[in-house]
Scaffold this motif. Structure first.
Motif, PDB file in Angstrom:
ATOM      1  N   LYS A  48      21.797 -22.102 -28.283  1.00  9.84           N
ATOM      2  CA  LYS A  48      21.746 -21.684 -26.875  1.00  9.84           C
ATOM      3  C   LYS A  48      20.613 -20.691 -26.632  1.00  9.84           C
ATOM      4  O   LYS A  48      19.780 -20.889 -25.745  1.00  9.84           O
ATOM      5  N   ARG A  85      20.482 -29.435 -32.237  1.00 10.39           N
ATOM      6  CA  ARG A  85      19.447 -28.778 -33.069  1.00 10.39           C
ATOM      7  C   ARG A  85      19.405 -29.446 -34.449  1.00 10.39           C
ATOM      8  O   ARG A  85      20.358 -30.177 -34.821  1.00 10.39           O
ATOM      9  N   TYR A 118      18.128 -19.984 -28.556  1.00  7.97           N
ATOM     10  CA  TYR A 118      16.845 -20.615 -28.900  1.00  7.97           C
ATOM     11  C   TYR A 118      16.338 -21.434 -27.705  1.00  7.97           C
ATOM     12  O   TYR A 118      15.186 -21.322 -27.311  1.00  7.97           O
ATOM     13  N   GLY A 147      25.629 -20.323 -32.753  1.00  8.34           N
ATOM     14  CA  GLY A 147      24.703 -20.909 -33.723  1.00  8.34           C
ATOM     15  C   GLY A 147      24.277 -22.336 -33.359  1.00  8.34           C
ATOM     16  O   GLY A 147      23.578 -23.002 -34.121  1.00  8.34           O
ATOM     17  N   SER A 148      24.631 -22.833 -32.175  1.00  6.42           N
ATOM     18  CA  SER A 148      24.271 -24.222 -31.819  1.00  6.42           C
ATOM     19  C   SER A 148      22.881 -24.328 -31.183  1.00  6.42           C
ATOM     20  O   SER A 148      22.371 -25.426 -30.995  1.00  6.42           O
TER      21      SER A 148
END
Ligand code: ADP
Ligand code: MG
Length: 516
Positions: free
Chosen positions: A95, A18, A97, A92-93
């Motif tokens: 996933k 991201r 999204y 927060g990486s």
């Protein structure tokens, strides 16, 4: 086809990085990942390259990710395959999204919409185009939270009802007690997703203000039946999995409830890591796979090393502050690529059994025909037992008829032999009769001849007397010439004795001639 005969297909891995989020830029984080243009490769720091099936840099749009590696799995569903898309990575990486696990209807067709709503749209579009098929769809949505399975489509009070995992030898992993919502349209299905998303257990952590504290599995069960062939039908499963964050506890600065969650999240992920390692290690092939160590690995048993086409989306942050977690994810994803799955076309068990029985009946019919020299009519289809019974009856009737005919044939051949004998005898008789007739004819001719000569001798004598009494000269002349003719005949008769000798009557004749 059985699982053992199926072709091994590796788990595919898409690495997705991201962009830096505002928080990271504010903190002055730098990018620790670089990308090789046109290559599915990512380099961590300066010298740690990793290659995957697909690599998406921070500029890759949701649509590109979907079209490149998720849409083909959806298409495979229509061929009867099971598919799984699994998002892995630290909190927060990206996933949720990527998966669309926070989708709300007001996002509409926004370009940021993630995978699940896109899958739903594509599925229903494809179904509409397949007019020769009849579909029935069911969806379920669960989360594994603190090693409990929660039904996200059940009313809040029944959410934690008893749900158990069973393994069916034919159909694989089955979840008993889970709500399966029948859906007939994309809108209805998206509502189920939204409803489940709203029920997910989320809490703010240091890594993500809306961190998913659970592993979530959205499942679409698809049954398809051909309208043209009753024996053609498939049933497939599509699992869309949004895993909880893989980060270490110290990073989340968790305490109390969050810490307990973290321990359980990590327990599932630790088991998942062990399963992935065991499956990906060539030297451990055939060894025990610890699927039963956690609910998560048990639920994903078919997706990892089993009957499924599986894609892992490994999500990473590009920030150097997350370098250690990113390296872990890159390594984890690398191991996952070594897993070999065995996807098979999931034919409806009843239709498969029917086809199997039909095949057996056909084989038996062929054997029966061969045994009777192909004298029986082949009739494929119909009730197997009835068909076999009628074939046996026909066979019996034909055997009896055959027996009768052979008896008749042997009688007839006896009669024919007798008749032939008679014909031969008659022919011999005929020959004898003809010979006798010829003999008689010759005899008769000779008798005539002898009689005639006898008569002529007598006539000759009479004519001599007549000649003496005749006065007319002309008449005398004629009688004279007649007399000389008689004498010529008599001479001739005397010159041909053989024919006369052979005859029974010849002696009389010759006697009479010589007497004259
Ligand atoms: P996770 O589910 O892994 O904890 P999220 O999906 O919630 O992480 O993402 C964390 C944040 O990063 C969210 O604000 C999300 O909008 C943002 N984000 C993640 N991936 C992307 C991306 N590819 N492009 C833009 N923003 C992204
Ligand atoms: Mg999430």
């Amino acid at each position: 086809m059985s699982k053992e005969d199926a072709k091994a297909i590796p788990v595919r891995v898409a690495l997705r990085c991201r962009p830096l989020v505002p928080k990271e830029t504010e903190e002055g984080c730098q990018m620790c990942l670089s990308f090789v243009r046109g290559q599915p490769q990512v380099i961590l720091g300066n010298d740690k390259p990793f290659t995957y099936d697909y690599v998406f840099d921070p500029f890759a749009e949701q649509e590109e990710v979907f079209n490149t590696c998720i849409a083909p799995l959806v298409k495979g569903i229509f061929k009867g395959y099971n598919s799984t898309v699994l998002a892995y990575g630290q909190t927060g990486s990206g996933k949720t999204y990527s998966m669309g696990g926070a989708y709300t209807a007001d996002q509409g067709n926004d370009p940021t919409v993630g995978a699940i709503p896109r899958v739903i749209k594509l599925l229903f579009g494809e179904m509409e185009a397949r007019v020769d098929w009849q579909f029935s769809l069911k969806v379920s949505y669960l989360e594994v939270y603190n090693e409990d399975i929660l039904d996200l489509l059940a009313p809040p009070r029944e959410r934690s009802a008893q749900i158990s995992i069973r393994e069916d030898p034919k159909e694989g992993i089955k979840i008993v007690g889970l709500t399966e919502h029948v859906v007939t349209g994309a809108k209805e299905t998206v509502i189920c997703l939204e409803q489940g998303n709203n029920s997910r257990t989320v809490a703010a952590t240091a890594m993500n203000t809306q961190s998913s504290r659970s592993h979530a599995i959205f499942t679409i069960l698809i049954e398809q039946k051909s309208k043209k062939d009753v024996n053609l039908s498939f049933h497939s499963k599509l699992h869309l999995v949004d895993l909880a964050g893989s980060e270490r506890q110290k990073k989340t600065k968790a305490e109390g409830e969050r810490l307990k969650e973290g321990i359980n999240i990590n327990r599932g992920l630790l088991s998942l890591g062990n399963v992935i390692s065991a499956l990906g290690d060539e030297s451990k092939r055939g060894h025990h796979i610890p699927y039963r160590d956690s609910k998560l690995t048990r639920l994903l048993q078919d997706s990892l090393g089993g009957n499924s086409h599986t894609l892992m989306i490994a999500c990473v942050s590009p920030a150097d502050s997350n370098m250690e977690e990113t390296l872990n994810t890159l390594r984890y994803a690398d191991r996952a690529r070594k897993i070999k799955n065995k996807p098979i076309v999931n034919v409806d068990p009843k239709a498969a059994e029917n086809n199997q029985l039909r095949l057996q009946v056909q084989q038996l019919q062929v054997l029966l025909l061969q045994a009777h020299g192909g004298t029986l009519p082949v009739s494929i289809g119909g009730e197997p037992s009835e068909n076999l019974q009628s074939l046996m009856e026909k066979n019996q009737a034909l055997a009896e008829e055959n027996e009768k005919l052979s008896r008749g044939l042997s009688e007839a051949s006896g009669q024919i032999a007798q008749m032939l004998e008679r014909i031969i005898m008659t022919e011999q008789q005929n020959e004898k009769t003809s010979a006798k007739m010829e003999e008689l004819r010759q005899h008769e001719a000779l008798t005539h001849c002898i009689l005639l000569s006898g008569l002529s001798v007598r006539l000759n004598l009479d004519l001599q007397k007549t000649l003496e009494t005749l006065e007319d000269n002309e008449l005398k002349h004629q009688v004279k010439s007649f007399c000389s003719l008689q004498q010529a005949i008599a001479r001739l008769q005397n010159e041909s004795p053989p024919c006369v000798d052979e005859m029974d009557t010849s002696e009389q004749g010759s006697e009479s001639v010589s007497k004259s």
